[in-house]
Design an enzyme around this catalytic site. Structure first.
Site, PDB file in Angstrom:
ATOM      1  N   GLU A  66      61.780  12.443  47.807  1.00 17.36           N
ATOM      2  CA  GLU A  66      61.614  13.115  49.099  1.00 17.36           C
ATOM      3  C   GLU A  66      61.086  14.539  48.936  1.00 17.36           C
ATOM      4  O   GLU A  66      60.307  15.014  49.772  1.00 17.36           O
ATOM      5  CB  GLU A  66      62.948  13.131  49.858  1.00 17.36           C
ATOM      6  CG  GLU A  66      63.335  11.814  50.484  1.00 17.36           C
ATOM      7  CD  GLU A  66      63.957  10.856  49.485  1.00 17.36           C
ATOM      8  OE1 GLU A  66      64.186  11.265  48.326  1.00 17.36           O
ATOM      9  OE2 GLU A  66      64.225   9.702  49.854  1.00 17.36           O
ATOM     10  N   HIS A 135      74.509   8.380  55.006  1.00 15.69           N
ATOM     11  CA  HIS A 135      73.413   7.667  55.677  1.00 15.69           C
ATOM     12  C   HIS A 135      73.577   7.681  57.206  1.00 15.69           C
ATOM     13  O   HIS A 135      72.857   6.957  57.890  1.00 15.69           O
ATOM     14  CB  HIS A 135      73.359   6.201  55.233  1.00 15.69           C
ATOM     15  CG  HIS A 135      73.056   5.993  53.786  1.00 15.69           C
ATOM     16  ND1 HIS A 135      73.932   6.306  52.793  1.00 15.69           N
ATOM     17  CD2 HIS A 135      71.955   5.485  53.172  1.00 15.69           C
ATOM     18  CE1 HIS A 135      73.414   5.994  51.619  1.00 15.69           C
ATOM     19  NE2 HIS A 135      72.210   5.500  51.808  1.00 15.69           N
TER      20      HIS A 135
END
Length: 328
Positions: A66, A135
């Protein structure tokens, strides 16, 4: 696509992606497993079919990195392309905050307006399907706090389609946060882009205004149904975008109802709801008959177990109680 066609959210987003790639030849999309996993288009199917139609020059699977991805799309956008990056879960964006906050959000300013930064960063947040603490966070407030970023929080399939098209056409860096528990919500989807900064009245009422997004918007509409049976008519407003945001719609509603509740799934303390309440108090104090009430997530990580997950996220009953509290 015909106007008003019913779709689930992931298909609406997928339809928007196909239209965006056709409308903007300079656009490309990339992310981890976006051509292979789930339904063949990432975890939730949003990029399904793009590779076959537009080829590997414009649809790219990437390594799990990322930090690199977010800096790369910031640079690519600054050089005249229009990237759309999928971050599998918004929690993972922390790995690349420099690319978002120090690069994408500031490049136009730092380089004297020599170029735009038309990048869209798609991701998802929120709870409801047992994805646990790393998450399931709701991070929209963090992004909305940063100058230079646009922040989008669609709550219906139609808004997901129309707002994603606007995000891709924007010359500003845009954070587009889907809700992972709403990919299979079904509703009408139009064919047009939806402008940023225009709230939607999801339900009209006259006794109290509830401002809420995504999953809490859904709970607020359920709460409004329950309260209507008791003679309390709640007006429910969906901001759609947290920056830019449409405070005029809130002022107008409060002018009618004279009571305000703001609800979100993000942690209540220091959340965006506090900003809406503060601005309403500053600009429309004379329109309020009682103190506004905030409803938000507990100051705790999101648990994995369903019963615990539900315990830390606002419910329909919490919205009902908040409305009754401000009306008391």
């Amino acid at each position: 696509m015909s106007a008003g066609k019913d779709m689930v959210t992931w298909r609406a987003l997928n339809a928007a992606m196909h239209q965006i790639m056709e409308d903007h030849p300079e656009s490309f999309t990339l992310g981890e497993d976006i051509t292979t996993w789930g339904t063949g288009g990432g975890t939730y199917g949003v990029t399904r079919g793009l590779l076959k139609k537009f080829g590997r020059e414009r649809v790219m699977d990437t390594p799990i990195s990322e930090e690199v991805l977010l800096s790369a799309v910031s640079a690519a956008a600054s050089r005249g392309t229009r990237p759309i990056l999928e971050i599998m879960y918004s929690d993972f964006s922390f790995l690349g905050f420099d690319g978002i906050i120090n690069q994408a959000a500031k490049n136009r300013y730092m380089f004297g307006g020599q170029f735009d930064v038309p990048v869209t960063i798609r991701s998802n947040g929120g709870s409801g399907i047992g994805k646990a603490a790393q998450h399931s966070q709701s991070l929209e407030t963090l992004f909305a706090h940063i100058p230079g970023l646009e922040v989008v929080v669609p709550g219906t399939p139609g808004d997901a389609y129309g707002l994603l098209r606007t995000a891709a056409a924007s010359d500003n860096p845009t954070i587009f946060l889907e809700h992972k528990n709403q990919y299979y919500d079904r509703g009408p989807v139009g064919t047009e882009a939806i402008p940023f900064g225009q709230a939607r009245i999801a339900r009209e009422g006259k006794h109290a205004t509830v401002v809420a997004t995504q999953q809490i918007l859904s709970y607020s509409l359920q709460a409004a149904e329950e309260l209507a049976a008791e003679g309390i008519e709640v007006e429910v407003i969906d901001p759609r975008t947290l920056y830019p945001f449409d405070m005029d719609a809130v002022y107008a509603s409060v002018g009618k109802t004279r009571h305000l509740v703001v609800g979100h799934e993000a942690v209540r303390d220091y959340g965006w709801g506090a900003e809406f309440v503060a601005q309403t108090v500053e600009a429309a104090w004379d329109k309020l008959d009682a103190a506004p009430v905030r409803v938000g997530g507990s100051r705790a990580p999101i648990p994995y177990a369903q019963v615990l997950e539900e315990a830390v996220i606002p419910s329909k009953d919490d919205i009902v109680a908040a409305v009754k509290r401000t009306l008391a």
